[in-house]
Design an enzyme around this catalytic site. Structure first.
Site, PDB file in Angstrom:
ATOM      1  N   GLY A  29       2.900  53.505  20.215  1.00  0.00           N
ATOM      2  CA  GLY A  29       2.047  54.648  20.482  1.00  0.00           C
ATOM      3  C   GLY A  29       1.899  55.553  19.279  1.00  0.00           C
ATOM      4  N   LEU A  31      -0.876  56.483  18.049  1.00  0.00           N
ATOM      5  CA  LEU A  31      -1.766  55.631  17.277  1.00  0.00           C
ATOM      6  C   LEU A  31      -2.557  56.427  16.242  1.00  0.00           C
ATOM      7  CD1 LEU A  31      -3.189  53.244  20.022  1.00  0.00           C
ATOM      8  CD2 LEU A  31      -1.043  53.104  18.762  1.00  0.00           C
ATOM      9  N   ASP A  33      -5.179  55.671  12.408  1.00  0.00           N
ATOM     10  CA  ASP A  33      -6.232  54.766  11.955  1.00  0.00           C
ATOM     11  C   ASP A  33      -5.679  53.396  11.556  1.00  0.00           C
ATOM     12  OD1 ASP A  33      -8.135  56.685  12.399  1.00  0.00           O
ATOM     13  OD2 ASP A  33      -8.359  57.269  10.299  1.00  0.00           O
ATOM     14  N   GLY A  34      -4.428  53.357  11.106  1.00  0.00           N
ATOM     15  CA  GLY A  34      -3.833  52.068  10.792  1.00  0.00           C
ATOM     16  C   GLY A  34      -3.718  51.193  12.016  1.00  0.00           C
ATOM     17  N   HIS A  35      -3.292  51.775  13.133  1.00  0.00           N
ATOM     18  CA  HIS A  35      -3.232  51.013  14.382  1.00  0.00           C
ATOM     19  C   HIS A  35      -4.625  50.548  14.809  1.00  0.00           C
ATOM     20  CE1 HIS A  35       0.563  53.464  14.975  1.00  0.00           C
ATOM     21  NE2 HIS A  35       0.998  52.252  15.229  1.00  0.00           N
ATOM     22  N   GLN A  59      15.845  49.811  19.292  1.00  0.00           N
ATOM     23  CA  GLN A  59      15.700  49.713  17.838  1.00  0.00           C
ATOM     24  C   GLN A  59      16.030  51.029  17.136  1.00  0.00           C
ATOM     25  OE1 GLN A  59      11.452  48.674  18.379  1.00  0.00           O
ATOM     26  NE2 GLN A  59      11.067  49.956  16.574  1.00  0.00           N
TER      27      GLN A  59
END
EC number: 6.3.2.1
Length: 279
Positions: A29, A31, A33-35, A59
Site C-alpha cells: 500500500g 501507493l 507513481d512507482g507502484h 518482515q
C-alpha cells in the site's frame, strides 16, 4: 470508470480471480507513481490484473516502522483504478496467518538472504519470501511484477519461484525516480525538505559509478563513494556485484547497490552497469 473488486478473504479472492490468466503486483500500500508503473507494466501480461495491499508484519523486526507504516487504502484504490487493476486483495493479518505469527512453516532465503539487507535485517527476507509464497499460492498468478529498486528482494523472489517450481514468471520493472533522481519509495514521505535534498546524493553516487564503469570495479566504487558525505548520509553499504549478487567481474554486467539512512528512513537504490577492464 468502475473501480476494482476488493477481496478481503480467501473465498472472495477465489471468486474474484476467476479462471483467466492473472498478472499480479504485491504491494504494502501507500501507493506512489512507482507502484502505478508496476501495475501498468503488469496490465497487459494477464487477462486479470490483481494487486495486493498488505503490510506484512513478519518482515519487520522489533523497533522497525510496522505500526507507523503509512496506510492509505482509499487513495490506493483510486491509484489501482487508474492503472486498470481488476481485483485488489486486501487481507487482514489473520487471513494471511491463520495459525498466528509463529515460526511454523517459513521460507528460508538461503545464503543470498544473509548478505546486504539480510546482514542488517536478519529476519527480513524470511518474512518477505514467506508472505510472497503465500500470496502466490492464494492469487495463483501466471506473472508477478516487482520493482528493481528492491533488487535483492527481486533476486531472491526469482530464485524462490525457480527453485520451488512455483510456476510464476517473476518480472522486474525499472526503478521509477523523482525529478531529483531519488528512487520512489513509500518511506520518502518521512524525509524533511533538507533531508530530501541530502538524499539526492544517493542516486548521484550511483550515476557517478556508472560514469566511471570503463575503469573497472575499483574506479566505480571510488567514484560512487566520493559523492557521499558520511557526515550527512549514514551509509550502510555501497557494493558492486554481478547481476545475481555474486562477485562483480570486469568486462561484464554488474549491479551497484546502496543502502543508507538519511534522518529517519533507510533508503535503498541500485543501478545496472557494464564494467570495463582496467588497464
Amino acid at each position: 470508470m468502475a473501480g476494482p473488486i476488493v477481496a478481503r478473504t480467501r473465498a472472495e479472492l477465489v471468486a474474484a480471480r476467476g479462471a483467466s490468466s492473472v498478472s499480479f503486483v504485491p504491494t504494502m500500500g501507500a501507493l506512489h507513481d512507482g507502484h502505478v508503473q508496476l501495475l501498468k507494466h503488469a496490465r497487459p501480461l494477464g487477462e486479470t490484473l490483481v494487486a495486493s495491499i498488505f503490510v506484512n508484519p513478519t518482515q519487520f523486526a522489533p523497533g522497525e516502522d510496522y505500526d507507523d507504516y503509512p496506510r492509505t487504502f482509499d487513495t490506493d484504490l483510486e491509484r489501482c483504478a487508474e492503472a486498470g487493476v481488476d481485483v485488489v486483495f486486501a487481507p487482514t493479518v489473520p487471513v494471511m496467518y491463520p495459525s498466528g505469527l509463529v515460526d511454523t512453516v517459513t521460507v528460508d532465503p538461503g545464503p543470498l538472504g544473509a548478505i546486504l539487507e539480510g546482514a542488517s535485517r536478519p529476519t527480513h527476507f524470511r518474512g518477505v519470501l514467506t508472505v510472497v509464497a503465500k500470496l502466490f499460492g492464494l492469487v495463483r498468478p501466471d506473472v508477478a511484477v516487482f520493482g528493481e529498486k528492491d533488487f535483492q528482494q527481486l533476486t531472491l523472489i526469482r530464485q524462490m519461484a525457480r527453485e520451488l517450481a512455483l510456476g510464476v514468471d517473476v518480472v522486474g520493472c525499472p526503478t521509477v525516480r523523482e525529478a531529483d533522481g531519488l528512487a520512489m519509495s513509500s518511506r520518502n514521505r518521512y524525509l524533511s525538505a533538507d533531508e530530501r535534498a541530502t538524499a539526492a546524493a544517493i542516486s548521484a553516487a550511483l550515476r557517478a559509478g556508472v560514469a566511471a564503469a570503463a575503469g573497472g570495479p575499483d574506479a566505480v566504487l571510488a567514484a560512487a563513494h566520493a559523492v557521499i558525505d558520511p557526515a550527512d548520509v549514514d551509509l550502510d553499504y555501497l557494493v558492486l556485484t554481478d547481476p545475481e549478487l555474486g562477485p562483480a567481474v570486469p568486462g561484464a554486467d554488474a549491479r551497484l547497490l546502496v543502502a543508507a539512512r538519511v534522518g529517519r528512513p533507510r533508503l535503498l537504490d541500485n543501478i545496472g552497469l557494464t564494467l570495463g577492464r582496467p588497464s
